[in-house]
Scaffold this active site. Structure first.
Site: not given
Length: 301
Positions: A132, A148, A159
């Site tokens: 990542i 990932h 939201c």
């Protein structure tokens, strides 16, 4: 991101379907691998924590893999974030900040240069990574599937907005926080002072857009990875322990189709005996040799 405890047994079943001899060790013949590489038109490179570890990126896995007194499996969960978002954000803030001192290593660069070079020949190289940290992107790779998620992407818990975020620190309350020392005190930051969504004055609490333990991989990412693995005619497994599902099954599934698979790792893994090639040692030493221009490439220039 579930650990596959029975990966060896599952791999053996897959290998038997493909007619592999479990007792036969894979080849370490670089010349033979290079012949396969020279003919490949669609290459998938599966990468894991091992390739980033060579850049000095903490893995937080295995013995000694602690941040303070915590292991990643204890903090990288929806439950941990719900109960203590301040602590979880300290952990990810530290990981984001530490990347400022890390650089792509020779393996990252060799993969990126190979992708660029082969693109000019009408050949495709795609990276499917469990990492990542964006080191593949920083090395110059373009075709990257991040299984990932990404340290520098956030998702709003209110939201749902997903956005890139390279702010350092990501919020003022986290400045100088996140020290990994086991004696460091938790910052105990109020939730309203943690990273917040800026879209349309939403103001919702942000979380790292990564796959936590107990969560499923993003469906669109799984589909993209499956499409590339189905189409590839050569697969490299670089710096991964082959014990985290579903990535652990990708290379064995490719091998079951009779496609050459080469593993590059500092040690053998549960899947090693089912692959055609295994090159032991630091990825930064073996991968550049494996992906260097071939004689036939030179002759066409």
């Amino acid at each position: 991101m579930i650990k596959l405890r029975t990966v060896t047994q599952i791999f053996r079943r897959t290998s038997k379907m493909a007619g592999y001899n479990e007792q036969k060790m894979p080849s370490s013949d670089m010349t033979a691998f290079r012949d396969k590489f020279d003919k490949a038109k669609h290459i998938v490179v599966l990468t894991g924590a091992g390739v980033s570890a060579e850049s000095g990126v903490p893995t937080f896995r295995g013995a000694g893999g602690f941040w303070r007194t915590w292991q990643a499996q204890q903090l990288a969960t929806p439950e941990a974030f719900e109960s203590n978002p301040s602590l979880v954000w300290e952990f990810y803030h530290y990981r984001r900040e530490v990347m400022g001192s890390k650089q792509p290593n020779k393996a990252h660069i060799a993969i990126a240069e190979c992708e660029k070079r082969l693109k000019g020949q009408g050949r495709r190289v795609v990276i499917v990574t469990q990492n990542i940290d964006e080191l593949h992107k920083r090395a110059g790779s373009e075709n990257i599937i991040e299984l990932h998620g990404n340290l520098f992407t956030t998702r709003c818990t209110k939201c749902g907005d997903i956005a890139k975020n390279y702010d350092s620190p990501i919020c003022e309350a986290l400045r100088d926080k996140g020290a990994p020392d086991e004696f460091a005190e938790d910052a105990r930051i109020k939730e309203e002072d943690l990273p917040r969504c800026k879209k349309d004055s939403c103001g919702g609490l942000l979380r790292p857009h990564v796959v936590w333990f107990g969560e499923g991989l993003f469906p669109e990412v799984l589909t993209a990875a499956d499409n590339e693995l189905t189409a590839c005619d050569l697969c490299l497994v670089v710096g991964t322990s082959s014990v985290v599902y579903p990535a652990a099954m990708y290379a064995p599934m490719v091998a079951s189709r009779g496609v050459p698979v080469a593993e590059f790792n500092i040690e053998e893994t549960p899947a090693t005996t089912g692959f055609g090639f295994h090159f032991q040692g630091p990825c930064g030493s073996t991968v550049p040799v494996a992906l260097a221009p071939t004689e036939s490439e030179s002759s066409t220039n």
